[in-house]
Enzyme design. Structure first.
Site, short mmCIF file in Angstrom:
data_model
loop_
_atom_site.label_atom_id
_atom_site.label_comp_id
_atom_site.label_asym_id
_atom_site.label_seq_id
_atom_site.Cartn_x
_atom_site.Cartn_y
_atom_site.Cartn_z
N LYS A 10 -11.38 49.50 32.21
CA LYS A 10 -12.72 49.49 32.78
C LYS A 10 -12.75 48.64 34.06
CE LYS A 10 -14.76 50.27 28.21
NZ LYS A 10 -15.68 49.79 27.15
N TYR A 50 -19.78 59.02 27.71
CA TYR A 50 -20.43 58.24 26.65
C TYR A 50 -21.63 58.96 26.04
CZ TYR A 50 -17.62 54.06 27.53
OH TYR A 50 -16.58 53.15 27.62
N PHE A 58 -28.10 49.99 24.82
CA PHE A 58 -27.20 49.49 25.86
C PHE A 58 -26.63 50.60 26.73
CE2 PHE A 58 -24.73 49.93 21.89
CZ PHE A 58 -23.73 50.79 22.30
N ARG A 86 -5.73 51.80 19.28
CA ARG A 86 -6.94 51.04 18.94
C ARG A 86 -6.60 49.64 18.42
NH1 ARG A 86 -12.28 53.00 19.85
NH2 ARG A 86 -12.89 52.35 17.76
N THR A 92 -14.04 46.37 19.06
CA THR A 92 -14.93 46.61 20.20
C THR A 92 -15.60 45.33 20.67
OG1 THR A 92 -15.37 48.84 19.39
CG2 THR A 92 -16.93 47.93 20.98
N ASN A 113 -15.77 44.60 27.99
CA ASN A 113 -14.63 44.50 27.07
C ASN A 113 -13.34 45.15 27.56
OD1 ASN A 113 -15.46 47.12 26.69
ND2 ASN A 113 -15.63 47.00 24.47
N HIS A 116 -11.10 50.91 27.12
CA HIS A 116 -11.59 51.91 26.16
C HIS A 116 -10.40 52.69 25.62
CE1 HIS A 116 -13.75 55.43 24.54
NE2 HIS A 116 -12.80 56.14 25.13
N GLU A 127 -11.73 63.78 25.42
CA GLU A 127 -11.72 62.85 26.55
C GLU A 127 -10.62 63.19 27.55
OE1 GLU A 127 -13.76 59.22 23.97
OE2 GLU A 127 -11.69 58.99 24.64
P1 CMP Z 1 -15.85 51.45 24.14
O1 CMP Z 1 -14.62 51.35 23.32
O2 CMP Z 1 -15.70 51.98 25.53
O3 CMP Z 1 -16.90 52.36 23.36
C1 CMP Z 1 -18.28 52.27 23.61
C2 CMP Z 1 -18.63 51.11 24.44
O4 CMP Z 1 -19.97 50.72 24.38
C3 CMP Z 1 -17.88 49.89 23.98
O5 CMP Z 1 -16.52 50.01 24.25
C4 CMP Z 1 -18.62 48.79 24.71
O6 CMP Z 1 -18.20 48.68 26.06
C5 CMP Z 1 -20.04 49.35 24.70
N1 CMP Z 1 -20.86 48.69 23.68
C6 CMP Z 1 -20.82 48.88 22.35
N2 CMP Z 1 -21.73 48.12 21.74
C7 CMP Z 1 -22.38 47.44 22.71
C8 CMP Z 1 -23.43 46.48 22.73
N3 CMP Z 1 -24.01 46.08 21.61
N4 CMP Z 1 -23.83 46.00 23.93
C9 CMP Z 1 -23.24 46.41 25.07
N5 CMP Z 1 -22.23 47.31 25.12
C10 CMP Z 1 -21.81 47.81 23.95
#
Ligand code: CMP
Length: 144
Positions: A10, A50, A58, A86, A92, A113, A116, A127
């Site tokens: 990211k 997404y 969010f 993973r 996550t 984070n 992905h 994807e």
């Molecule tokens: P990712 O593995 O890309 O899958 C979905 C993404 O949503 C996750 O990583 C985070 O970046 C984001 N995400 C999930 N939960 C939250 C949250 N509570 N607040 C903000 N971002 C979130």
């Protein structure tokens, strides 16, 4: 069990200079890099990636985050690479990801984070088709 998965570094991961470290972890595990590109995605594309999260509070912030700078889109291949990828990435929420995982070592905020990874073989198929449309008909044989 031979699989491919979609992994995205990211914008925060790219900006913080974590690309080499992340690629190195997947390489040293024994997985094969099958596709890679640095791209800036448009809002509509991020929303498509997404789409399953469009009802989440969010969602808009997540889309803003993903379009805030270039991302590294990759396809990795190997035995059980979806689930193992993973594990390499970690939970996550970085507050729950173990030290030794990418998020456990490099992230503190669920909204930043770093990376992905596809959550299932079916998600990976979708994807990869979305991010690597140059291989639209047969993603397994195209990215050989
Ligand atoms: P990712 O593995 O890309 O899958 C979905 C993404 O949503 C996750 O990583 C985070 O970046 C984001 N995400 C999930 N939960 C939250 C949250 N509570 N607040 C903000 N971002 C979130």
């Amino acid at each position: 069990e031979m699989e491919q998965t979609f992994i995205m570094i990211k914008p925060d991961g790219v900006q913080r200079g974590l690309v080499g470290e992340i690629i190195s972890r997947f390489e040293k595990k024994g997985f094969y890099l099958k596709g890679l590109k640095l791209i800036n995605v448009e809002r509509s594309f991020a929303e498509k990636h997404y789409a399953d999260l469009s009802a989440k509070p969010f969602f808009n912030g997540l889309v803003e985050y993903i379009i805030s700078g270039p991302v590294i889109a990759m396809v990795w291949q190997g035995k059980n690479v979806v689930i193992t990828g993973r594990k390499i990435i970690g939970a996550t929420n970085p507050a729950e990801s173990a030290p030794g995982t990418i998020r456990g070592d490099f992230a503190i905020d669920i909204g930043r984070n770093v990376i992905h990874g596809s959550d299932s073989v079916e998600s990976a198929r979708k994807e990869i088709a979305l991010w690597f449309p140059e291989c639209p008909f047969n993603w397994q044989s195209c990215l050989h």
